[in-house]
Design an enzyme around this catalytic site. Structure first.
Site, PDB file in Angstrom:
ATOM      1  N   ASN A   1      -2.183   2.597  12.963  1.00 61.57           N
ATOM      2  CA  ASN A   1      -1.259   2.096  11.944  1.00 61.57           C
ATOM      3  C   ASN A   1       0.104   2.712  12.239  1.00 61.57           C
ATOM      4  O   ASN A   1       0.303   3.898  12.012  1.00 61.57           O
ATOM      5  CB  ASN A   1      -1.765   2.508  10.556  1.00 61.57           C
ATOM      6  CG  ASN A   1      -0.776   2.154   9.463  1.00 61.57           C
ATOM      7  OD1 ASN A   1       0.177   1.417   9.682  1.00 61.57           O
ATOM      8  ND2 ASN A   1      -1.009   2.683   8.264  1.00 61.57           N
TER       9      ASN A   1
ATOM     10  N   LYS B   1       2.815   2.135  10.773  1.00 63.84           N
ATOM     11  CA  LYS B   1       3.639   2.233   9.564  1.00 63.84           C
ATOM     12  C   LYS B   1       5.050   1.683   9.853  1.00 63.84           C
ATOM     13  O   LYS B   1       5.187   0.761  10.637  1.00 63.84           O
ATOM     14  CB  LYS B   1       3.670   3.669   9.046  1.00 63.84           C
ATOM     15  CG  LYS B   1       2.275   4.278   8.962  1.00 63.84           C
ATOM     16  CD  LYS B   1       2.226   5.497   8.131  1.00 63.84           C
ATOM     17  CE  LYS B   1       0.826   6.094   8.208  1.00 63.84           C
ATOM     18  NZ  LYS B   1       0.572   7.030   7.148  1.00 63.84           N
TER      19      LYS B   1
ATOM     20  N   HIS C   1      -3.489  -0.528   1.993  1.00 70.24           N
ATOM     21  CA  HIS C   1      -3.231   0.853   2.416  1.00 70.24           C
ATOM     22  C   HIS C   1      -2.725   1.641   1.211  1.00 70.24           C
ATOM     23  O   HIS C   1      -2.023   1.091   0.349  1.00 70.24           O
ATOM     24  CB  HIS C   1      -2.197   0.862   3.546  1.00 70.24           C
ATOM     25  CG  HIS C   1      -2.059   2.209   4.181  1.00 70.24           C
ATOM     26  ND1 HIS C   1      -1.313   3.210   3.623  1.00 70.24           N
ATOM     27  CD2 HIS C   1      -2.612   2.719   5.314  1.00 70.24           C
ATOM     28  CE1 HIS C   1      -1.402   4.295   4.393  1.00 70.24           C
ATOM     29  NE2 HIS C   1      -2.185   4.015   5.424  1.00 70.24           N
TER      30      HIS C   1
ATOM     31  N   GLU D   1      -0.393   3.628   0.889  1.00 74.43           N
ATOM     32  CA  GLU D   1       1.071   3.615   0.718  1.00 74.43           C
ATOM     33  C   GLU D   1       1.511   2.318   0.034  1.00 74.43           C
ATOM     34  O   GLU D   1       2.455   2.312  -0.758  1.00 74.43           O
ATOM     35  CB  GLU D   1       1.750   3.795   2.092  1.00 74.43           C
ATOM     36  CG  GLU D   1       1.620   5.244   2.559  1.00 74.43           C
ATOM     37  CD  GLU D   1       1.566   5.431   4.063  1.00 74.43           C
ATOM     38  OE1 GLU D   1       1.940   4.520   4.812  1.00 74.43           O
ATOM     39  OE2 GLU D   1       1.129   6.521   4.489  1.00 74.43           O
TER      40      GLU D   1
ATOM     41  N   GLU E   1      -9.873   6.132   3.528  1.00 76.80           N
ATOM     42  CA  GLU E   1      -8.756   7.020   3.810  1.00 76.80           C
ATOM     43  C   GLU E   1      -8.422   7.850   2.574  1.00 76.80           C
ATOM     44  O   GLU E   1      -7.671   7.390   1.694  1.00 76.80           O
ATOM     45  CB  GLU E   1      -7.520   6.198   4.192  1.00 76.80           C
ATOM     46  CG  GLU E   1      -7.712   5.344   5.419  1.00 76.80           C
ATOM     47  CD  GLU E   1      -6.380   5.051   6.090  1.00 76.80           C
ATOM     48  OE1 GLU E   1      -6.257   5.358   7.261  1.00 76.80           O
ATOM     49  OE2 GLU E   1      -5.468   4.535   5.416  1.00 76.80           O
TER      50      GLU E   1
ATOM     51  N   GLY F   1      -1.405  11.722   6.591  1.00 75.66           N
ATOM     52  CA  GLY F   1      -0.119  12.273   6.997  1.00 75.66           C
ATOM     53  C   GLY F   1       0.078  13.730   6.607  1.00 75.66           C
ATOM     54  O   GLY F   1       1.190  14.242   6.641  1.00 75.66           O
TER      55      GLY F   1
ATOM     56  N   SER G   1      -5.256  11.798   9.059  1.00 74.17           N
ATOM     57  CA  SER G   1      -4.959  12.887   9.998  1.00 74.17           C
ATOM     58  C   SER G   1      -5.983  13.018  11.124  1.00 74.17           C
ATOM     59  O   SER G   1      -6.265  14.129  11.577  1.00 74.17           O
ATOM     60  CB  SER G   1      -4.801  14.209   9.242  1.00 74.17           C
ATOM     61  OG  SER G   1      -3.737  14.117   8.321  1.00 74.17           O
TER      62      SER G   1
HETATM   63  C1  PEP Z   1      -2.905   5.989   7.851  1.00 72.29           C
HETATM   64  O1  PEP Z   1      -1.793   5.874   7.386  1.00 72.29           O
HETATM   65  O2  PEP Z   1      -3.668   5.017   7.849  1.00 72.29           O
HETATM   66  C2  PEP Z   1      -3.296   7.288   8.384  1.00 72.29           C
HETATM   67  C3  PEP Z   1      -4.551   7.535   8.534  1.00 72.29           C
HETATM   68  O3  PEP Z   1      -2.278   8.167   8.696  1.00 72.29           O
HETATM   69  P1  PEP Z   1      -2.410   9.594   9.424  1.00 72.29           P
HETATM   70  O4  PEP Z   1      -3.381   9.434  10.558  1.00 72.29           O
HETATM   71  O5  PEP Z   1      -1.026   9.913   9.886  1.00 72.29           O
HETATM   72  O6  PEP Z   1      -2.915  10.548   8.403  1.00 72.29           O
END
Ligand code: PEP
Length: 248
Positions: free
Chosen positions: A10, A12, A95, A97, A167, A173, A213
């Site tokens: 992703n 973003k 997601h 976000e 997630e 993040g 992460s």
């Molecule tokens: C994501 O935004 O789907 C995600 C998992 O981000 P990160 O790996 O940076 O935590």
């Protein structure tokens, strides 16, 4: 049956179209795989250049969002037909976000998922709890509710093709990955719910990812769990490290 592993990135709101081409050229040799589905979910304006840059490789290009109407007065939105017209096969929906900053609800995500299936686009449906919810001990109830609503009126045939990404919001993040036990517990609960809703064969076929992460170090253990079929990766998908995650 064995499910095909998914390594989805992703991006973003990162990378201009020119940078997207460069990154795909850099990552192409590192993410080569015959047995895994490698998907880069890129910003809308990068979709066409990314498709061109990924042509002839094993990389599939996905979108990060899509609207649930066919066309019309929805300024700023992208329709399913716009995605299929250029050859997009995957879209991230719900997601955290988008849920957090843009107030998307479980019902919106359900409408988008139904529309994606109608157009033959595979949705990567995200779910996840906040740190507060985890501490309150309501993680599983919360996730079950998110998934139940997201799959309302989705047929068994479509559900079997879906991808779900667990997630935890507190892990996105933040550099804080869920433990393999925490990730497996929730992914197992999602598969159990799919079994309740659709039966054994759909539960066996649907692919469930962990995201939050994930990096080259944590990926091998996470992806070895029985109910984790790969990862949705944010930050690390923009680096050469993504090649090691794909190998995991
Ligand atoms: C994501 O935004 O789907 C995600 C998992 O981000 P990160 O790996 O940076 O935590």
């Amino acid at each position: 049956m064995s499910r095909r592993i998914v390594a989805a990135g992703n991006w973003k709101m990162n990378k201009t179209p020119a940078e997207a081409r460069e990154l795909i050229a850099e990552l192409t040799p590192l993410v080569k795989s015959d047995e895994k589905d490698v998907i880069f979910c890129v910003p809308a304006i990068d979709i066409v250049p990314a498709l061109e840059a990924a042509d002839g490789t094993n990389i599939k290009i996905g979108a990060q969002n899509m609207y649930f109407e066919e066309s019309g007065a929805y300024t700023g939105e992208i329709s399913p037909q716009m995605l299929t017209d250029v050859g997009v096969e995957y879209v991230i929906l719900g997601h955290s976000e988008r849920r957090g900053y843009f107030h998307e609800t479980n019902e919106d995500i359900n409408r988008k998922a139904l529309k994606a299936f109608e157009h033959g686009i595979t949705p990567i449906i995200c779910c996840g709890e906040s740190l507060e919810q985890r501490e309150q001990g309501i993680t599983i109830d919360w996730i079950r509710q998110q998934i139940k609503v997201a799959f309302q009126n989705v047929s068994a045939e479509d559900a079997s093709k879906a991808i779900v990404a667990y997630e935890p919001i507190w892990a996105i993040g933040t550099g804080k990955t869920a433990t393999t036990e925490q990730a497996q517990e929730v992914c197992g609960a999602i598969r159990a719910l799919i079994k309740e809703l659709y039966g054994d064969s759909v539960a066996e076929e649907i692919r469930i990812l962990y995201g939050g992460s994930v990096n080259a170090k944590t990926a091998p253990d996470l992806f070895a769990q029985p109910d984790i079929d790969g990862g949705l990766v944010g930050g690390a998908s923009l680096k050469a490290e993504f090649g090691d995650i794909v190998k995991a």
